[in-house]
Design a protein around this motif. Structure first.
Motif, short mmCIF file in Angstrom:
data_model
loop_
_atom_site.label_atom_id
_atom_site.label_comp_id
_atom_site.label_asym_id
_atom_site.label_seq_id
_atom_site.Cartn_x
_atom_site.Cartn_y
_atom_site.Cartn_z
N ASP A 57 0.80 -1.22 0.00
CA ASP A 57 0.00 0.00 0.00
C ASP A 57 0.84 1.27 0.00
N GLU A 58 1.85 1.34 0.83
CA GLU A 58 2.63 2.57 0.95
C GLU A 58 3.82 2.63 0.00
N LEU A 59 4.50 1.50 -0.17
CA LEU A 59 5.68 1.50 -1.03
C LEU A 59 5.34 1.14 -2.48
N GLY A 60 4.15 0.61 -2.68
CA GLY A 60 3.67 0.35 -4.04
C GLY A 60 4.33 -0.82 -4.75
N ILE A 61 4.85 -1.78 -3.99
CA ILE A 61 5.41 -2.94 -4.68
C ILE A 61 4.27 -3.81 -5.19
#
Length: 85
Positions: free
Chosen positions: A35-39
């Motif tokens: 969600d936050e780092l978008g991996i």
């Protein structure tokens, strides 16, 4: 190895090996990987491979629940490393 050392290495691996637009210092210990780092799923496989090489361990039979956040991933690494210490 201390948890803070594992988290620091994990953050460096993420920035060095994945296509994420973030600096090591901007990643929080509780940052969410998807969600936050978008991996994505391909990134997660690359990340696992690089972590296995860096820490000299095998996560292939560990499932993937640990890929929730930096903290949960660090806990999994430590749990696999501890028997070897």
């Amino acid at each position: 190895m201390e948890k803070t050392d594992v988290i620091s290495k994990l953050k460096q691996i993420i920035v060095r090996t994945l296509d994420v637009d973030v600096e090591v210092d901007d990643i929080k210990d509780d940052s969410l990987l998807y969600d936050e780092l978008g991996i994505d799923s391909v990134d997660s496989l690359d990340l696992i491979v690089n972590v296995e090489e860096e820490f000299k361990l095998d996560l292939s039979e560990e499932g993937n629940d640990f890929l929730y956040s930096i903290d949960t991933f660090a806990e999994k690494i430590l749990s696999v490393l501890k028997p070897e210490l």
